[in-house]
Design an enzyme around this catalytic site. Structure first.
Site, PDB file in Angstrom:
ATOM      1  N   LYS A   1     -14.935  -4.562   5.334  1.00  0.00           N
ATOM      2  CA  LYS A   1     -14.378  -5.379   4.251  1.00  0.00           C
ATOM      3  C   LYS A   1     -15.305  -6.518   3.865  1.00  0.00           C
ATOM      4  O   LYS A   1     -16.181  -6.915   4.625  1.00  0.00           O
ATOM      5  CB  LYS A   1     -13.017  -5.944   4.658  1.00  0.00           C
ATOM      6  CG  LYS A   1     -13.102  -6.884   5.848  1.00  0.00           C
ATOM      7  CD  LYS A   1     -11.803  -7.646   6.064  1.00  0.00           C
ATOM      8  CE  LYS A   1     -11.932  -8.569   7.262  1.00  0.00           C
ATOM      9  NZ  LYS A   1     -10.846  -9.496   7.424  1.00  0.00           N
TER      10      LYS A   1
ATOM     11  N   GLN B   1       1.203 -11.158  -3.564  1.00  0.00           N
ATOM     12  CA  GLN B   1      -0.230 -10.868  -3.564  1.00  0.00           C
ATOM     13  C   GLN B   1      -0.644 -10.356  -4.935  1.00  0.00           C
ATOM     14  O   GLN B   1       0.103  -9.611  -5.565  1.00  0.00           O
ATOM     15  CB  GLN B   1      -0.527  -9.740  -2.571  1.00  0.00           C
ATOM     16  CG  GLN B   1      -0.398 -10.108  -1.125  1.00  0.00           C
ATOM     17  CD  GLN B   1      -0.720  -8.903  -0.263  1.00  0.00           C
ATOM     18  OE1 GLN B   1      -0.064  -7.868  -0.369  1.00  0.00           O
ATOM     19  NE2 GLN B   1      -1.726  -9.034   0.582  1.00  0.00           N
TER      20      GLN B   1
ATOM     21  N   ARG C   1       6.227 -11.569   5.502  1.00  0.00           N
ATOM     22  CA  ARG C   1       5.608 -11.429   6.817  1.00  0.00           C
ATOM     23  C   ARG C   1       6.089 -12.557   7.717  1.00  0.00           C
ATOM     24  O   ARG C   1       6.209 -13.698   7.279  1.00  0.00           O
ATOM     25  CB  ARG C   1       4.079 -11.504   6.702  1.00  0.00           C
ATOM     26  CG  ARG C   1       3.516 -10.352   5.892  1.00  0.00           C
ATOM     27  CD  ARG C   1       2.009 -10.454   5.774  1.00  0.00           C
ATOM     28  NE  ARG C   1       1.519  -9.442   4.845  1.00  0.00           N
ATOM     29  CZ  ARG C   1       0.269  -9.366   4.434  1.00  0.00           C
ATOM     30  NH1 ARG C   1      -0.619 -10.236   4.873  1.00  0.00           N
ATOM     31  NH2 ARG C   1      -0.112  -8.430   3.587  1.00  0.00           N
TER      32      ARG C   1
ATOM     33  N   CYS D   1       0.796  -1.243   0.000  1.00  0.00           N
ATOM     34  CA  CYS D   1       0.000   0.000   0.000  1.00  0.00           C
ATOM     35  C   CYS D   1       0.824   1.287   0.000  1.00  0.00           C
ATOM     36  O   CYS D   1       0.578   2.165  -0.836  1.00  0.00           O
ATOM     37  CB  CYS D   1      -0.983   0.026   1.173  1.00  0.00           C
ATOM     38  SG  CYS D   1      -1.385  -1.551   1.899  1.00  0.00           S
TER      39      CYS D   1
ATOM     40  N   ASP E   1      -2.355  -7.846  -5.717  1.00  0.00           N
ATOM     41  CA  ASP E   1      -2.830  -6.694  -4.961  1.00  0.00           C
ATOM     42  C   ASP E   1      -3.313  -5.586  -5.896  1.00  0.00           C
ATOM     43  O   ASP E   1      -2.902  -5.529  -7.055  1.00  0.00           O
ATOM     44  CB  ASP E   1      -1.632  -6.162  -4.143  1.00  0.00           C
ATOM     45  CG  ASP E   1      -2.078  -5.457  -2.881  1.00  0.00           C
ATOM     46  OD1 ASP E   1      -3.298  -5.329  -2.659  1.00  0.00           O
ATOM     47  OD2 ASP E   1      -1.196  -5.019  -2.128  1.00  0.00           O
TER      48      ASP E   1
ATOM     49  N   HIS F   1      -8.368  -1.391  -0.820  1.00  0.00           N
ATOM     50  CA  HIS F   1      -7.340  -2.425  -0.995  1.00  0.00           C
ATOM     51  C   HIS F   1      -8.076  -3.671  -1.437  1.00  0.00           C
ATOM     52  O   HIS F   1      -9.107  -3.998  -0.862  1.00  0.00           O
ATOM     53  CB  HIS F   1      -6.648  -2.821   0.311  1.00  0.00           C
ATOM     54  CG  HIS F   1      -6.157  -1.706   1.148  1.00  0.00           C
ATOM     55  ND1 HIS F   1      -4.820  -1.446   1.298  1.00  0.00           N
ATOM     56  CD2 HIS F   1      -6.804  -0.793   1.907  1.00  0.00           C
ATOM     57  CE1 HIS F   1      -4.665  -0.429   2.129  1.00  0.00           C
ATOM     58  NE2 HIS F   1      -5.848  -0.014   2.511  1.00  0.00           N
TER      59      HIS F   1
ATOM     60  N   HIS G   1      -4.738  -1.230  -5.470  1.00  0.00           N
ATOM     61  CA  HIS G   1      -5.267  -0.114  -4.694  1.00  0.00           C
ATOM     62  C   HIS G   1      -6.021   0.793  -5.626  1.00  0.00           C
ATOM     63  O   HIS G   1      -5.538   1.118  -6.704  1.00  0.00           O
ATOM     64  CB  HIS G   1      -4.144   0.616  -3.969  1.00  0.00           C
ATOM     65  CG  HIS G   1      -3.517  -0.256  -2.926  1.00  0.00           C
ATOM     66  ND1 HIS G   1      -2.352  -0.947  -3.152  1.00  0.00           N
ATOM     67  CD2 HIS G   1      -3.939  -0.594  -1.686  1.00  0.00           C
ATOM     68  CE1 HIS G   1      -2.071  -1.667  -2.074  1.00  0.00           C
ATOM     69  NE2 HIS G   1      -3.011  -1.480  -1.170  1.00  0.00           N
TER      70      HIS G   1
HETATM   71 ZN   LIG Z   1      -3.166  -2.372   0.639  1.00  0.00          ZN
END
Ligand SMILES: [Zn+2]
Ligand SMILES: [Zn+2]
Length: 578
Positions: free
Chosen positions: A403, A319, A301, A272, A321, A449, A323
């Site tokens: 979410k 990911q 992580r 992010c 991912d 996200h 945004h």
């Molecule tokens: Zn994010």
């Protein structure tokens, strides 16, 4: 678990403990509860149990059950209980921990008495003799503490009928056969090496082929849906993670900083803040929104060693991912867009059943109640408009916004958490993210996200188990295996491979020393969708004889026809083989 089943299973753990004591009179007994899938009991034993021991114990259990013994409950004083269990150190510990005033109870059947709250069946005759089975032994520690002596945990399962037991055992077998760690090794898809480190995945050529097919499809689907793809580095200055709040709220999952030229840097646990910096490189106008940036971003992580599991739980993963920066007015429609793209991608990957969850405002949160309400309503409206049934997880949202989580169901009906779509009021605030509105004033965008597959590693693990390694053609690591009948056809096969590869089809030639039948078997074992056998006749006529991995024989056809059939199936991301 229903009470009746719980009583049955828990009673069997007592019967098992009696049988174990019969075999090992000095055994120390720990605890023996009923669990979701059956029951277990932990023992401290003089030696390691073998599979033969389990058979003996199971036999002995049947004998005990046939004795038609009643389960008798008794209440004891602490003193009586201590005396009764004077040779059982773990039981003594449990007795000492029972709070004053709470009744201490035992259950006795036949010659065996256990410290126990119950409940149990009335009599061992209530236990069906042919509907239970001991499954395996694994290591366990008293109270789960590694400093305590290692115990042996015997797992068993039990049902009311033999049919239920058989169905359960068949399913267990199926789960074992589909285990992605087993198939990953057999099919050479990925490798985990101690020398690399725990939870860090090596994608072998065949696994990497599946991944790049997925990535390619993912990129084109995102391009069509109005996304741009971006890339960002794997490390960033520690200060960035302080501003984002990760250093305060997420540090347990982050690795220690490294120093570069006197400044601290951190491996990224999330993508992010990078996308936010891209946004902030210049002023943004409302005309640019929604701004959709997607990245196959690799993050690191920390996970405890004990929870790492194949590809499903790892320490470094990528990911899918994205945004999305939107104005408050755009939120509703954008959530619908995201869910549409999500369902399309999941369906294409072979998943058409989902469990959908909407998580709402937790106690600790940032952002006004009004914004939370609006965002939650937007998520609800999108789910309803798409006709998706969902459950509400009250108070389970992230502190920065509500979410939607989507769990996919695999071929065995098991659920896997993949998709998450999160509304965020927090990061735009922390990083002072703004856009200039139609009114010429600065406003704060809402950030969304989202990850659809979640982690590529985990998604790959799910795909392996879902398809049992027999991927649809568009994902298959090797799509076509050319098998010459004799050495005379090798040259023709080579030319076919070149022609197929020219149009992007993953074809290879088996020119090894094995005989044709063996080569076909090998290709079957590797779950190659098409085995193309070429004899003299095919070579002369420019044909190929096509066998499917399902054993179906399509017979000879012109190479051009085979090629266009394949391209139709691959480009259409079809699940079919013909
Ligand atoms: Zn994010
Ligand atoms: Zn009990």
């Amino acid at each position: 678990m229903e009470e009746r089943l719980l009583k049955l299973r828990h009673s069997l753990s007592h019967v098992m403990a009696q049988a174990v004591l019969g075999k090992f009179p000095d055994a120390m007994l720990a605890i023996g509860p009923a669990i979701e899938e059956g029951f277990y009991y932990d023992f401290l034993l003089p030696r390691a149990l073998t599979p033969e021991d389990l058979q003996d114990i199971e036999q002995e259990m049947r004998k005990i059950i046939k004795g038609r013994h009643s389960f008798i409950r008794r209440e004891l004083s602490r003193e009586e209980a201590r005396k009764l269990f004077r040779n059982q150190r773990f039981k003594l510990e449990l007795i000492d921990e029972l709070p004053e005033g709470e009744p201490i109870t035992t259950y006795t059947h036949d010659t065996f008495t256990d410290l126990c709250r119950g409940p149990h069946v009335d009599n061992t005759k209530d236990i069906p003799i042919n509907a239970f089975k001991l499954l395996e032994v694994s290591g366990a520690y008293w109270r789960g503490d590694e400093r305590n002596p290692q115990l042996q945990r015997i797992y068993g399962t039990a049902f009311f009928t033999k049919e239920e037991l058989d169905a359960y055992l068949t399913r267990l077998e199926e789960i074992k056969e589909r285990d992605h760690r087993k198939l990953g090794k057999e099919l050479e898809l990925f490798h985990l090496s101690d020398e690399i480190g725990s939870g860090l995945v090596l994608w072998l050529p065949k696994g990497a082929a599946v991944r790049s097919a997925l990535e390619e499809y993912w990129r084109s689907a995102h391009f069509k849906a109005g996304y741009s793809v971006v890339y960002s580095p794997h490390i960033a200055r520690l200060d960035l993670w302080k501003t984002s709040g990760h250093w305060d709220f997420y540090r347990d999952n982050m690795y220690s900083p490294m120093e570069i030229d006197g400044q601290d840097y951190e491996l990224k646990p999330m993508n992010c803040p990078f996308h936010i910096q891209m946004y902030k490189m210049r002023n943004r106008s409302y005309r640019e929104l929604p701004l959709r940036w997607a990245e196959l971003g690799t993050v690191y992580r920390y996970e405890r060693g004990g929870v790492l599991h194949g590809l499903m739980r790892v320490r470094g993963f990528t990911q899918d991912d994205a945004h999305i920066f939107v104005t408050p007015e755009q939120l509703n429609q954008e959530i619908i867009n995201i869910l549409n793209l999500n369902l399309e991608i999941l369906r294409t990957c072979g998943f058409s059943e989902y469990d959908v969850f909407l998580s709402t405002m937790p106690q600790k949160h940032v952002g006004s109640d009004e914004n939370w309400q609006k965002a939650t309503d937007a998520l609800k409206a999108a789910l309803e408009k798409m006709g998706l049934t969902y459950k509400i997880d009250p108070g389970e949202g992230v502190f920065y916004g509500p979410k939607i989580d989507i769990k996919i169901k695999d071929a065995l009906g098991r659920s896997w958490q993949c998709t998450t779509v999160q509304v965020d009021f927090n990061l735009p605030e922390r990083f002072h993210v703004t856009y200039v509105g139609g009114d010429g004033l600065e406003h704060q965008p809402i950030m969304i996200h989202r990850a659809l597959m979640g982690s590529l590693e985990r998604f790959f693990g799910v795909l392996i188990e879902h398809y049992k390694g027999a991927f649809p053609v568009w994902m298959a690591p090797v799509q076509v295996r050319l098998i010459p009948v004799t050495d005379k056809q090798v040259d023709y096969c080579r030319r076919v491979v070149v022609q197929l590869r020219d149009v992007g089809i993953r074809a290879e030639l088996d020119d090894g020393p094995d005989r044709m039948q063996k080569k076909i078997r090998t290709a079957q074992q590797e779950k190659v969708p098409y085995q193309v056998v070429v004899g003299q006749r095919e070579a002369e006529l420019g044909q190929v004889a096509v066998r499917l991995r399902t054993n179906e024989d399509l017979g000879p056809m012109p190479l051009s026809e085979f090629k266009s059939m394949l391209l139709r199936i691959i480009d259409g991301h079809s699940q079919a083989l013909k």
